[in-house]
Design a protein around this motif. Structure first.
Motif, PDB file in Angstrom:
ATOM      1  N   MET A   1    -117.559  15.364  30.648  1.00 15.40           N
ATOM      2  CA  MET A   1    -116.122  15.116  30.817  1.00 15.40           C
ATOM      3  C   MET A   1    -115.691  15.391  32.253  1.00 15.40           C
ATOM      4  N   LEU A   2    -114.744  14.578  32.707  1.00 18.40           N
ATOM      5  CA  LEU A   2    -114.187  14.716  34.053  1.00 18.40           C
ATOM      6  C   LEU A   2    -113.024  15.697  34.035  1.00 18.40           C
ATOM      7  N   GLY A   3    -112.634  16.128  35.211  1.00 18.12           N
ATOM      8  CA  GLY A   3    -111.342  16.774  35.341  1.00 18.12           C
ATOM      9  C   GLY A   3    -111.346  18.281  35.424  1.00 18.12           C
ATOM     10  N   MET A   4    -110.151  18.818  35.430  1.00 20.12           N
ATOM     11  CA  MET A   4    -109.878  20.226  35.701  1.00 20.12           C
ATOM     12  C   MET A   4    -110.777  21.185  34.916  1.00 20.12           C
ATOM     13  N   HIS A   5    -110.936  20.919  33.612  1.00 21.47           N
ATOM     14  CA  HIS A   5    -111.841  21.759  32.822  1.00 21.47           C
ATOM     15  C   HIS A   5    -112.998  20.929  32.262  1.00 21.47           C
ATOM     16  N   GLY A   6    -113.347  19.909  32.994  1.00 23.15           N
ATOM     17  CA  GLY A   6    -114.462  19.070  32.570  1.00 23.15           C
ATOM     18  C   GLY A   6    -115.790  19.736  32.901  1.00 23.15           C
ATOM     19  N   ASN A   7    -116.851  18.947  32.841  1.00 25.29           N
ATOM     20  CA  ASN A   7    -118.175  19.509  33.087  1.00 25.29           C
ATOM     21  C   ASN A   7    -118.467  19.583  34.581  1.00 25.29           C
ATOM     22  N   TYR A   8    -119.460  20.397  34.901  1.00 28.45           N
ATOM     23  CA  TYR A   8    -119.770  20.707  36.304  1.00 28.45           C
ATOM     24  C   TYR A   8    -120.290  19.469  37.051  1.00 28.45           C
TER      25      TYR A   8
ATOM     26  N   LYS B   1    -129.364  18.605  36.138  1.00 25.97           N
ATOM     27  CA  LYS B   1    -129.563  19.870  36.837  1.00 25.97           C
ATOM     28  C   LYS B   1    -128.285  20.699  36.825  1.00 25.97           C
ATOM     29  N   TYR B   2    -127.174  20.020  37.088  1.00 30.47           N
ATOM     30  CA  TYR B   2    -125.884  20.714  37.040  1.00 30.47           C
ATOM     31  C   TYR B   2    -125.568  21.185  35.622  1.00 30.47           C
ATOM     32  N   ASP B   3    -125.951  20.363  34.635  1.00 32.82           N
ATOM     33  CA  ASP B   3    -125.756  20.762  33.219  1.00 32.82           C
ATOM     34  C   ASP B   3    -126.438  22.098  32.947  1.00 32.82           C
ATOM     35  N   GLU B   4    -127.651  22.172  33.471  1.00 35.51           N
ATOM     36  CA  GLU B   4    -128.463  23.371  33.273  1.00 35.51           C
ATOM     37  C   GLU B   4    -127.749  24.602  33.852  1.00 35.51           C
ATOM     38  N   GLU B   5    -127.207  24.402  35.057  1.00 39.26           N
ATOM     39  CA  GLU B   5    -126.498  25.498  35.721  1.00 39.26           C
ATOM     40  C   GLU B   5    -125.256  25.895  34.915  1.00 39.26           C
ATOM     41  N   GLU B   6    -124.534  24.875  34.439  1.00 36.74           N
ATOM     42  CA  GLU B   6    -123.322  25.148  33.656  1.00 36.74           C
ATOM     43  C   GLU B   6    -123.679  25.886  32.366  1.00 36.74           C
TER      44      GLU B   6
ATOM     45  N   PRO C   1    -115.939  25.466  33.356  1.00 37.06           N
ATOM     46  CA  PRO C   1    -115.613  25.325  34.772  1.00 37.06           C
ATOM     47  C   PRO C   1    -114.129  25.019  34.980  1.00 37.06           C
ATOM     48  N   MET C   2    -113.708  25.150  36.229  1.00 37.67           N
ATOM     49  CA  MET C   2    -112.312  24.859  36.535  1.00 37.67           C
ATOM     50  C   MET C   2    -112.172  24.371  37.968  1.00 37.67           C
ATOM     51  N   ILE C   3    -111.362  23.312  38.094  1.00 33.91           N
ATOM     52  CA  ILE C   3    -110.959  22.874  39.428  1.00 33.91           C
ATOM     53  C   ILE C   3    -109.569  23.451  39.629  1.00 33.91           C
ATOM     54  N   ALA C   4    -109.447  24.370  40.561  1.00 30.64           N
ATOM     55  CA  ALA C   4    -108.142  24.996  40.770  1.00 30.64           C
ATOM     56  C   ALA C   4    -107.152  23.943  41.251  1.00 30.64           C
ATOM     57  N   SER C   5    -105.901  24.185  40.950  1.00 28.21           N
ATOM     58  CA  SER C   5    -104.840  23.267  41.358  1.00 28.21           C
ATOM     59  C   SER C   5    -104.890  23.102  42.885  1.00 28.21           C
ATOM     60  N   GLY C   6    -104.920  21.865  43.344  1.00 23.11           N
ATOM     61  CA  GLY C   6    -104.940  21.612  44.788  1.00 23.11           C
ATOM     62  C   GLY C   6    -106.337  21.541  45.381  1.00 23.11           C
ATOM     63  N   ALA C   7    -107.364  21.860  44.584  1.00 23.28           N
ATOM     64  CA  ALA C   7    -108.741  21.801  45.103  1.00 23.28           C
ATOM     65  C   ALA C   7    -109.345  20.425  44.795  1.00 23.28           C
ATOM     66  N   GLY C   8    -110.401  20.103  45.529  1.00 27.72           N
ATOM     67  CA  GLY C   8    -111.083  18.833  45.313  1.00 27.72           C
ATOM     68  C   GLY C   8    -112.047  18.927  44.143  1.00 27.72           C
ATOM     69  N   VAL C   9    -112.472  17.765  43.610  1.00 28.22           N
ATOM     70  CA  VAL C   9    -113.371  17.766  42.440  1.00 28.22           C
ATOM     71  C   VAL C   9    -114.673  18.506  42.693  1.00 28.22           C
ATOM     72  N   ASP C  10    -115.177  18.446  43.944  1.00 27.71           N
ATOM     73  CA  ASP C  10    -116.464  19.117  44.180  1.00 27.71           C
ATOM     74  C   ASP C  10    -116.303  20.601  44.481  1.00 27.71           C
ATOM     75  N   GLU C  11    -115.052  21.080  44.419  1.00 25.74           N
ATOM     76  CA  GLU C  11    -114.834  22.530  44.554  1.00 25.74           C
ATOM     77  C   GLU C  11    -114.730  23.176  43.175  1.00 25.74           C
ATOM     78  N   ILE C  12    -115.190  22.473  42.159  1.00 26.83           N
ATOM     79  CA  ILE C  12    -115.142  22.997  40.790  1.00 26.83           C
ATOM     80  C   ILE C  12    -115.898  24.326  40.711  1.00 26.83           C
ATOM     81  N   ARG C  13    -115.302  25.284  40.016  1.00 25.04           N
ATOM     82  CA  ARG C  13    -115.866  26.646  39.944  1.00 25.04           C
ATOM     83  C   ARG C  13    -116.477  26.903  38.575  1.00 25.04           C
TER      84      ARG C  13
END
Lengths: 80, 561
Positions: free
Chosen positions: B255-262, B347-352, B547-559
């Motif tokens: 899934m994409l977006g703020m609380h989507g997958n890594y 690979k990212y799935d694994e990390e998530e 994961p979370m993309i903070a408000s105002g952050a870019g998609v690749d800054e997902i935490r």
């Protein structure tokens, strides 16, 4: 930038309100407004609306106006 | 021709549109129609909701599963204004519903009459179209027009307001004027754009497909699968796109977006060609717009041309129906395999999984986690239930961890984010899909916004399973206060009532689950119960969704933390 919108629509109650609502949503003020039925047989009205708007927003706005069910044609040009 | 009343003409017009269910609430200004409805008790199921907002959400839930507009009918004034939240919700999520409101008599219009509200003025900005009928002869044509507008092009809500005198007025029922001409946009460059899109995708090294609600709305699920399978394209979903592709599909990446997958978010900024179809680049998907996929050539396909170039400029912008477009595009796509590129998602799935998912899906100690509840529900229903989620943390957790296997299986409020959506929407969903297992997953805050609809569930004897993920907090707001407002927890704690006693009062069997050992057996009992069932599950109170993309952050800054 000052623009003139030329819009044709069904001559139906609420159409001006719907178009004005799209302007209000973006806090756009109407500088001048003229509405008149131009085709009695097909009940078509013509709107001329003058607004100030940033150029990059104009193309988006006109599509949203054009999307209104009653609107049959919408275009804009820069005011002289 | 025999004369009938406007109210009878309305009933005949609704039947002609194939309406068999109405969600409604009677009152003074709609009484002539309710009187006419009395004669159609056998052919139309009227569902008496407990609040008009519930009628609108139920119509939405119905529409999502029935594939035709949901219909709601209420009285004037407060009846009509109570619909507004549901109408705005349907507008944001492009859900076709037809709302019928009573109105004071034509003579009383504009006089501040009893229960008069200028509903056309109120709903104009949140409807695709609306109309006030003041004369009975208009009814057949206006009803036909309303249904046509609601279901054509980009779907959406419409409202018909009918004055009380028009409901009483005698008219000749003339349904000959059924043709509704709506302007259509013909793009002379369509074929050229289609081939350009195919060429871009065929030559892409890192192609990426993003799909949204448009797939379900145009019933393009199998076209989507065939298209990505032929090209070997990884595909990610928006919140409302969920379940249009089975989660187990080998090309589904998340899934994409703020609380989507890594991976899906990170790799948005690594793809060289992106095909976005039936989605509108909502801010919850894009994050910071200037940092959204600046490297990619974007092909954007949407049925609403006003969405093209609205948020993200497209290299190729195509105004088309998702199903038709995909069917025409696939023959031009070369069979390919992008396994190395897809491997990067995995690979990212694994990390998530390591950092986020494992701990919340399989906790050994401590309080129950939302994720493990959703995982168990998913396992026990084999991913085939209809999940109706409300708005908040539980919505994101349900989206992330339910293993959707069949289409039309995730019903939630996306664009408007309407708390209180799920319980009434589940009523509509169960009525439209009686053979499907409908499970409402609701937070304790959301539940209390529309819990009166338990009465509708009781009266209609609907077999709806309700799971309250109860953290005694407005969890999503709490999470933001923790992360972005220096832990200043401002009015997010809730003293809740005893939900089991409430369920008891509505004769709905229920259980309280406080302990991990009792969770799985309780879910088993809930799922094997014949009728409705409510589980109040006490979950950890200070859980955060990552994961979370903070408000105002870019998609690749997902935490991840």
């Amino acid at each position: 930038m000052k623009y003139i919108l030329n819009i044709k629509s069904e001559n139906a109650p609420g159409t001006l309100y719907r178009i004005a609502g799209l302007l209000l949503r973006k806090k756009i003020n109407i500088e001048s407004l003229h509405v008149k039925e131009i085709d009695r047989k097909h009940h078509i009205s013509h709107f001329t609306i003058e607004i100030f708007l940033a150029p990059h927003l104009m193309a988006k706005l006109i599509k949203q106006i054009d999307r209104v069910v009653e609107v049959t044609h919408a275009e804009y040009h820069r005011a002289p | 021709m025999e004369k009938i009343t406007g109210a009878q003409a309305l009933m005949k017009s609704l039947l002609r549109e194939g309406v068999d269910t109405i969600f409604g609430y009677p009152g003074g200004a709609i009484m002539p129609v309710y009187d006419a409805l009395y004669d159609y008790k056998d052919s139309v199921r009227h569902v008496l909701v407990r609040h008009e907002q519930g009628a609108a959400h139920a119509a939405e839930g119905y529409s999502r599963l029935a594939g035709k507009p949901g219909v709601c009918m209420v009285t004037s004034g407060p009846g009509a204004t109570n619909l507004v939240t549901g109408i705005a919700d349907a507008m944001c999520d492009s859900i076709p519903i037809v709302c019928i409101t009573g109105q004071v008599t034509g003579e009383a219009l504009g006089t501040d009459a009893f229960q008069e509200a200028p509903i056309i003025g109120i709903v104009t900005p949140v409807t695709k179209w609306c109309y006030q009928i003041t004369n009975a002869a208009e009814i057949p044509h206006i009803v036909a027009k309303a249904f046509h507008i609601a279901t054509s092009g980009r779907k959406g809500p419409v409202l018909i307001d009918i004055t009380k005198d028009a409901q009483f007025e005698l008219c000749e029922y003339d349904d000959s004027i059924q043709t509704v001409m709506l302007k259509s946009k013909h793009d002379p460059y369509y074929q050229k754009k289609l081939k350009r899109a195919a060429a871009l995708l065929n030559n892409a090294k890192r192609p990426y497909v993003l799909f949204g609600h448009g797939i379900a709305l145009s019933k393009a699920e199998s076209e989507l699968a065939q298209f990505i399978e032929k090209g070997g394209f990884p595909a990610a979903s928006t919140l409302l796109g969920l379940s249009s592709l089975p989660k187990s599909h080998q090309l589904y990446v998340g899934m994409l977006g703020m609380h989507g997958n890594y991976g899906p978010n990170k790799l948005t900024n690594k793809a060289d060609v992106i095909l976005a179809i039936g989605m509108r680049f909502d801010d919850r998907v894009t994050g910071k717009i200037s940092a959204y996929a600046p490297q990619a050539k974007i092909i954007h396909v949407d049925i609403d041309y006003a969405e093209l170039d609205k948020v993200i400029p497209a290299e190729v912008a195509i105004h088309a129906d998702a199903k038709e477009f995909l069917a025409q595009l696939t023959p031009f796509i070369k069979s390919k395999n992008h396994s190395a590129w897809i491997g990067r998602f995995r690979k990212y799935d694994e990390e998530e999984r390591k950092v986020v998912a494992d701990a919340e899906l399989y906790p050994k100690s401590g309080e129950i986690r939302m994720a493990e509840v959703v995982r168990l529900v998913s396992e026990k229903t084999k991913g085939r239930a209809v999940i109706v989620a409300d708005v908040g943390q539980h919505q994101m957790v349900a989206a992330r961890y339910y293993g959707f296997e069949t289409p039309d299986s995730y019903i939630t409020s996306g664009g408007l984010g309407t708390m209180g959506f799920a319980l009434p929407a589940s009523v509509g969903a169960k009525i439209a899909g009686p053979s499907r297992e409908v499970i409402a997953i609701i937070g304790d805050g959301s539940f209390q916004m529309t819990l009166q609809e338990l009465g509708t569930i009781m009266q209609e004897k609907l077999s709806i399973k309700i799971i309250i993920l109860n953290n005694r907090h407005l969890g999503m707001v709490r999470q933001w206060q923790e992360m972005f407002f220096e832990e200043r927890y401002s009015f997010v704690h809730m003293e809740n009532p005893n939900f089991n006693k409430i369920a008891d009062a509505y004769s709905i069997p229920n259980e309280l689950v406080q302990d991990r050992r009792t969770l799985s057996p309780a879910l088993e009992r809930m799922l094997s119960a014949k009728g409705s069932y409510l589980l109040d599950v006490m979950v950890r109170r200070d859980e955060n969704v990552f994961p979370m993309i903070a408000s105002g952050a870019g998609v690749d800054e997902i935490r991840l933390t």
